[in-house]
Enzyme design. Structure first.
Site, mmCIF file in Angstrom:
data_model
loop_
_atom_site.group_PDB
_atom_site.id
_atom_site.type_symbol
_atom_site.label_atom_id
_atom_site.label_comp_id
_atom_site.label_asym_id
_atom_site.label_seq_id
_atom_site.Cartn_x
_atom_site.Cartn_y
_atom_site.Cartn_z
ATOM 1 N N ALA A 20 0.277 -1.187 -0.228
ATOM 2 C CA ALA A 20 0.349 0.257 0.259
ATOM 3 C C ALA A 20 1.238 1.083 0.168
ATOM 4 C CB ALA A 20 -1.300 0.128 1.419
ATOM 5 N N ARG A 41 -7.796 -1.096 9.726
ATOM 6 C CA ARG A 41 -8.805 -1.600 10.437
ATOM 7 C C ARG A 41 -8.538 -1.296 11.979
ATOM 8 N NH1 ARG A 41 -5.375 -6.949 10.982
ATOM 9 N NH2 ARG A 41 -3.357 -5.591 10.432
ATOM 10 N N HIS A 83 -8.425 -10.618 -0.564
ATOM 11 C CA HIS A 83 -9.046 -9.459 -1.924
ATOM 12 C C HIS A 83 -10.406 -9.888 -1.956
ATOM 13 C CE1 HIS A 83 -4.452 -9.953 -3.142
ATOM 14 N NE2 HIS A 83 -4.565 -10.002 -1.712
ATOM 15 N N LYS A 101 -2.279 -8.868 -6.657
ATOM 16 C CA LYS A 101 -2.632 -10.391 -6.949
ATOM 17 C C LYS A 101 -2.018 -10.998 -5.965
ATOM 18 C CE LYS A 101 1.923 -10.781 -5.828
ATOM 19 N NZ LYS A 101 2.198 -11.072 -4.369
ATOM 20 N N ASP A 181 2.421 -16.017 -3.927
ATOM 21 C CA ASP A 181 3.212 -14.780 -4.061
ATOM 22 C C ASP A 181 4.007 -14.471 -5.035
ATOM 23 O OD1 ASP A 181 3.865 -12.870 -2.502
ATOM 24 O OD2 ASP A 181 5.575 -13.840 -2.097
#
Ligand SMILES: NC(=O)c1ccc[n+]([C@@H]2O[C@H](COP(=O)([O-])OP(=O)(O)OC[C@H]3O[C@@H](n4cnc5c(N)ncnc54)[C@H](OP(=O)(O)O)[C@@H]3O)[C@@H](O)[C@H]2O)c1
Length: 332
Positions: A20, A41, A83, A101, A181
């Protein structure tokens, strides 16, 4: 989808982790986009992220961000297992989405996400950032121009050694393991170059419910072959080769964030092509999303949703060969 005609595309981000932050830096170099809201959160992490990137609107829960009418599009940057849930929530609130992804844990989840986006006529894209680098565009142009003839083989890898065993990539509850990953990068490349494989052969070393390293061979119509390696406990060279009937392209390390390739055409001297990228590279996928939103598109032609789905199906088949099921997946 209605065209977005605001001066700047207004982004919101869900999650405040590593990627992010990189994505927020990426957006900051784009003249026609701005980051206006962030959701975490917890208030403390939302505020810390907001301070770092001068984001005015900070939410201590994801639900409030999707209801923000001043947000045009949302970037989902949570771990893989979230996701689907996060993307569905955005789409249900009428927001276009760029989702990290791997797009989802499996093809079943991906199908649900894609169906909802299509029903609502909303933009949705998997954030496979590698595809949007200028050098990758050049690779596709070289192949389309037939400069290396028919591409017959592809060899690519993406493996790193992590020693932080608390990292979620080692946790099956998060959909951990090397395939989802990083193996997804060469698999995505193979799908882009060759399409959908008709043969899949693979082996992996599994440890505590995740794949630590693997080798995958994808076979295609006409005998074309992709050789793929990925790992989370072993550093690999991070290179890609596309081998054609009339020459080859070697994309230098790290091929998934590329700046340089060597073009070898039979009978000619090797040519080194360098195309540096601007920003930190995440700006290119963000720019593509902005372009699509301005044009009222629901998909990017460079990362089509059907292709995302076929990539998920390939990874499902590979995991089936390994008998690797994540705890959140039904047992049959
Ligand atoms: N395209 C790329 O180059 C690239 C690179 C790295 C990762 N990724 C992808 O991006 C996603 C996130 O990876 P990352 O490396 O950024 O992970 P990360 O640093 O752990 O960040 C994930 C964020 O998700 C949120 N989150 C929500 N529920 C969580 C939970 N139960 N546990 C942990 N975090 C939770 C957290 O944000 P809040 O606390 O703010 O809610 C956290 O900071 C993955 O799907 C990964 O594959 C892509």
């Amino acid at each position: 989808m209605r065209k977005i005609e605001t001066n700047k595309i207004r982004w919101g981000i869900i999650g405040t982790g590593d990627i992010a932050k990189k994505f927020a830096s990426g957006i900051s170099v784009l003249a026609d986009s701005e980051l206006v809201a962030v959701a975490s959160r917890a208030k403390r992490t939302a505020d810390a992220f907001g301070d770092l990137f001068q984001v005015a609107r900070r939410y201590d829960n994801y639900e409030s961000l999707v209801e923000d009418s001043d947000v045009d599009v949302i970037y989902v940057s949570t771990p893989h297992n979230l996701h689907k849930e996060n993307t569905l929530m955005c789409l249900q609130a009428g927001k276009p989405v760029l989702c990290e992804k791997p797009f989802a844990i499996n093809a079943r989840e991906a199908t649900e996400m894609i169906q909802l986006a299509r029903e609502r006529k909303l933009f949705l894209m998997e954030a496979m950032w590698t595809r949007f680098f200028p050098l990758m565009t050049r690779v596709r142009e070289i192949i389309a121009a037939d400069t290396i003839g028919e591409v017959r083989m592809l060899m690519a890898d993406f493996g790193y050694r992590s020693n932080d065993l608390n990292f979620w990539v080692f946790n099956p509850n998060f959909g951990g393991g090397g395939l989802l990953d990083v193996g997804i990068y060469p698999i995505s490349l193979s799908h882009q170059i060759f399409g959908i494989p008709n043969q899949i052969t693979s082996i992996s070393h599994l440890h505590k419910g995740v794949d630590e390293q693997s080798a995958v061979i994808l076979g295609y119509e006409g005998g074309r072959i992709a050789l793929i390696a990925s790992a989370i406990r072993t550093e690999t060279p991070h290179v890609a080769y596309l081998l054609g009937t009339g020459g080859r392209i070697y994309v230098h390390s790290p091929w998934w964030k590329p700046t340089t390739l060597t073009l070898s055409v039979n009978g000619r001297a090797d040519e080194i092509i360098q195309i540096p990228f601007q920003g930190n590279g995440y700006n290119y996928e963000a720019a593509e999303v902005a372009r699509c939103l301005r044009e009222g598109r629901t998909e990017s032609e460079t990362m089509l949703l059907d292709e995302t789905l076929s990539i998920m199906r390939t990874m499902d088949s590979i995991r089936t060969q390994w008998k690797l099921k994540y705890p959140m997946e039904p047992s049959n």
